[in-house]
Design a protein around this motif. Sequence first.
Motif, PDB file in Angstrom:
ATOM      1  N   PHE A  32     -32.642  38.086  20.084  1.00  8.15           N
ATOM      2  CA  PHE A  32     -31.732  37.259  19.694  1.00  8.15           C
ATOM      3  C   PHE A  32     -30.567  37.507  19.989  1.00  8.15           C
ATOM      4  N   ILE A  33     -29.980  38.842  19.958  1.00  9.79           N
ATOM      5  CA  ILE A  33     -28.169  38.918  20.831  1.00  9.79           C
ATOM      6  C   ILE A  33     -28.926  39.222  22.175  1.00  9.79           C
ATOM      7  N   ILE A  34     -29.879  39.570  22.831  1.00 13.13           N
ATOM      8  CA  ILE A  34     -29.716  39.202  24.008  1.00 13.13           C
ATOM      9  C   ILE A  34     -29.834  38.621  24.542  1.00 13.13           C
ATOM     10  N   LEU A  35     -30.161  37.816  24.124  1.00 10.66           N
ATOM     11  CA  LEU A  35     -30.732  35.994  25.252  1.00 10.66           C
ATOM     12  C   LEU A  35     -29.313  35.210  24.288  1.00 10.66           C
ATOM     13  N   LEU A  36     -29.076  35.357  23.233  1.00 12.02           N
ATOM     14  CA  LEU A  36     -28.009  34.679  23.118  1.00 12.02           C
ATOM     15  C   LEU A  36     -26.727  34.673  23.349  1.00 12.02           C
ATOM     16  N   PRO A  37     -25.863  35.232  24.306  1.00 13.98           N
ATOM     17  CA  PRO A  37     -25.253  34.607  25.713  1.00 13.98           C
ATOM     18  C   PRO A  37     -25.477  34.031  27.054  1.00 13.98           C
ATOM     19  N   GLY A  38     -26.562  34.053  27.193  1.00 15.97           N
ATOM     20  CA  GLY A  38     -27.463  32.928  28.056  1.00 15.97           C
ATOM     21  C   GLY A  38     -27.683  31.627  27.736  1.00 15.97           C
TER      22      GLY A  38
ATOM     23  N   LEU B 137     -30.295  57.322  18.032  1.00 14.22           N
ATOM     24  CA  LEU B 137     -29.133  57.257  18.755  1.00 14.22           C
ATOM     25  C   LEU B 137     -28.629  55.693  19.182  1.00 14.22           C
ATOM     26  N   VAL B 138     -29.164  54.702  18.503  1.00 16.04           N
ATOM     27  CA  VAL B 138     -28.287  53.618  18.753  1.00 16.04           C
ATOM     28  C   VAL B 138     -26.815  53.424  18.103  1.00 16.04           C
ATOM     29  N   GLY B 139     -27.334  54.221  16.441  1.00 13.68           N
ATOM     30  CA  GLY B 139     -26.271  54.281  15.587  1.00 13.68           C
ATOM     31  C   GLY B 139     -24.749  55.080  15.986  1.00 13.68           C
ATOM     32  N   ALA B 140     -25.243  56.230  17.496  1.00 14.91           N
ATOM     33  CA  ALA B 140     -24.537  56.838  17.614  1.00 14.91           C
ATOM     34  C   ALA B 140     -23.930  56.141  18.317  1.00 14.91           C
ATOM     35  N   GLU B 141     -24.072  55.394  18.580  1.00 11.48           N
ATOM     36  CA  GLU B 141     -23.187  54.953  19.618  1.00 11.48           C
ATOM     37  C   GLU B 141     -22.856  52.944  19.090  1.00 11.48           C
ATOM     38  N   PHE B 142     -22.718  53.206  18.744  1.00 14.86           N
ATOM     39  CA  PHE B 142     -23.216  51.942  17.152  1.00 14.86           C
ATOM     40  C   PHE B 142     -21.397  51.824  17.821  1.00 14.86           C
ATOM     41  N   ALA B 143     -20.197  52.091  17.752  1.00 22.07           N
ATOM     42  CA  ALA B 143     -18.753  51.551  18.612  1.00 22.07           C
ATOM     43  C   ALA B 143     -19.069  50.388  19.767  1.00 22.07           C
ATOM     44  N   SER B 144     -19.599  52.020  20.512  1.00 22.99           N
ATOM     45  CA  SER B 144     -19.965  50.680  22.052  1.00 22.99           C
ATOM     46  C   SER B 144     -20.479  49.909  21.791  1.00 22.99           C
ATOM     47  N   ILE B 145     -21.621  50.668  21.679  1.00 23.01           N
ATOM     48  CA  ILE B 145     -23.199  48.912  21.698  1.00 23.01           C
ATOM     49  C   ILE B 145     -22.483  47.607  20.802  1.00 23.01           C
ATOM     50  N   ALA B 146     -21.496  47.629  19.862  1.00 23.73           N
ATOM     51  CA  ALA B 146     -20.900  46.453  19.525  1.00 23.73           C
ATOM     52  C   ALA B 146     -19.354  45.920  20.098  1.00 23.73           C
ATOM     53  N   ARG B 147     -19.040  46.772  20.525  1.00 23.63           N
ATOM     54  CA  ARG B 147     -18.102  46.676  21.644  1.00 23.63           C
ATOM     55  C   ARG B 147     -18.467  45.906  22.938  1.00 23.63           C
ATOM     56  N   TYR B 148     -19.363  46.211  23.224  1.00 20.26           N
ATOM     57  CA  TYR B 148     -20.122  45.588  24.166  1.00 20.26           C
ATOM     58  C   TYR B 148     -20.739  43.980  24.236  1.00 20.26           C
ATOM     59  N   ILE B 149     -21.499  43.843  22.933  1.00 21.05           N
ATOM     60  CA  ILE B 149     -21.789  42.495  22.342  1.00 21.05           C
ATOM     61  C   ILE B 149     -20.974  41.565  22.083  1.00 21.05           C
ATOM     62  N   VAL B 150     -20.401  42.677  21.532  1.00 16.87           N
ATOM     63  CA  VAL B 150     -18.762  40.917  21.585  1.00 16.87           C
ATOM     64  C   VAL B 150     -18.385  40.412  22.785  1.00 16.87           C
ATOM     65  N   PHE B 151     -17.712  41.552  24.286  1.00 18.07           N
ATOM     66  CA  PHE B 151     -17.089  41.128  25.001  1.00 18.07           C
ATOM     67  C   PHE B 151     -18.104  40.814  25.829  1.00 18.07           C
TER      68      PHE B 151
ATOM     69  N   LEU C 172     -17.827  36.697  24.786  1.00 15.01           N
ATOM     70  CA  LEU C 172     -16.459  36.419  24.378  1.00 15.01           C
ATOM     71  C   LEU C 172     -16.340  35.315  26.707  1.00 15.01           C
ATOM     72  N   LEU C 173     -17.082  36.621  27.162  1.00 14.06           N
ATOM     73  CA  LEU C 173     -17.158  36.701  29.002  1.00 14.06           C
ATOM     74  C   LEU C 173     -17.997  35.023  29.103  1.00 14.06           C
ATOM     75  N   SER C 174     -19.426  34.713  28.344  1.00 14.45           N
ATOM     76  CA  SER C 174     -20.544  34.226  28.085  1.00 14.45           C
ATOM     77  C   SER C 174     -20.007  33.020  27.498  1.00 14.45           C
ATOM     78  N   HIS C 175     -18.668  32.854  26.426  1.00  9.91           N
ATOM     79  CA  HIS C 175     -18.056  31.279  26.311  1.00  9.91           C
ATOM     80  C   HIS C 175     -16.930  30.945  26.900  1.00  9.91           C
ATOM     81  N   ALA C 176     -15.979  32.027  27.993  1.00 14.30           N
ATOM     82  CA  ALA C 176     -14.634  32.022  29.129  1.00 14.30           C
ATOM     83  C   ALA C 176     -15.485  31.302  30.509  1.00 14.30           C
ATOM     84  N   ILE C 177     -16.366  32.508  30.763  1.00 13.04           N
ATOM     85  CA  ILE C 177     -16.542  32.200  32.339  1.00 13.04           C
ATOM     86  C   ILE C 177     -16.746  30.569  32.783  1.00 13.04           C
ATOM     87  N   PRO C 178     -18.078  30.176  32.405  1.00 10.67           N
ATOM     88  CA  PRO C 178     -18.489  29.012  31.539  1.00 10.67           C
ATOM     89  C   PRO C 178     -17.173  27.506  31.910  1.00 10.67           C
ATOM     90  N   ILE C 179     -16.091  27.390  31.267  1.00 13.73           N
ATOM     91  CA  ILE C 179     -15.428  26.937  31.557  1.00 13.73           C
ATOM     92  C   ILE C 179     -14.153  27.080  32.679  1.00 13.73           C
TER      93      ILE C 179
END
Length: 256
Positions: free
Chosen positions: A11-17, A89-103, A106-113
């Motif tokens: 769901f998280i992977i496909l949501l930006p699309g 393994l994901v937990g060790a990089e959770f901060a970076s992954i969370a920032r990527y998901i948020v970015f 946001l990008l998938s909302h801004a670019i279409p505009i």
Amino acid sequence: MNVALPALIVFIILLPGFIFRSGLKRAERTSVDFSPFGRAVAESVVWAVLIHLALLSLSSAVFARQFEPTILMNLLSSAPVIQAQAVQLVGAEFASIARYIVFVLLLSHAIPIVVRTAISRFRLDRDSAAFSAIFRFHDAPWYYLLTGADFAEDEQPDMVIVSAIVEVAKEAVLYVGVLDDFYFDSEGQLDRLILQKVSRRPLASDKPLDGNGSDRFYPIDGDNFVLRYSEAITLNVQYVKLTALEPQGASVNAGR
């Protein structure tokens, strides 16, 4: 086996699309999207893949961070042990992954505009444009009719005049005014028109065939006149292009 985790990841992977596809469309309907389910999902998946590929490639080039597809596959695994190792393994990089998901969201909302604005600005969706079949907003027919967006840039109307016949006390009354704005209901149907400089007259006082009738219109006081489309019997749209002043006076070219 944790069944909910793979579903959440997909769901998280496909949501930006889905967000990108929804924002890119200029649709007059705001309720349920009745596009065929298979087409909607396919388009959203394609957009999601393209967005992730672009951002992961950028991340690899700029930040030297490599995407590990095996970790993603292990998260989707049905084996509890493999899935648990991937979670660690994901937990060790959770901060970076969370920032990527948020970015990404946001990008998938801004670019279409930005894309939608550019298409309208450069008139790539105009009916006679070279690639109108690709860029045209097929779910917004009223937009093209009421804005004159299909005109060439040098022929863009300066104003749109709307004439509507409305039944008032069992009498047909003609209202004429300059279109200022328009709104839709949740089903994509034209809901109301906002007119300015409105005049009215009974349809029974129509212009004589010899054209020598007196001033038949009565101005309506007020700044904005709200005309509900559901109450209009007929609707006429006239595009007006103003030309430069000439010595004899102002010249106006109207119609399409």
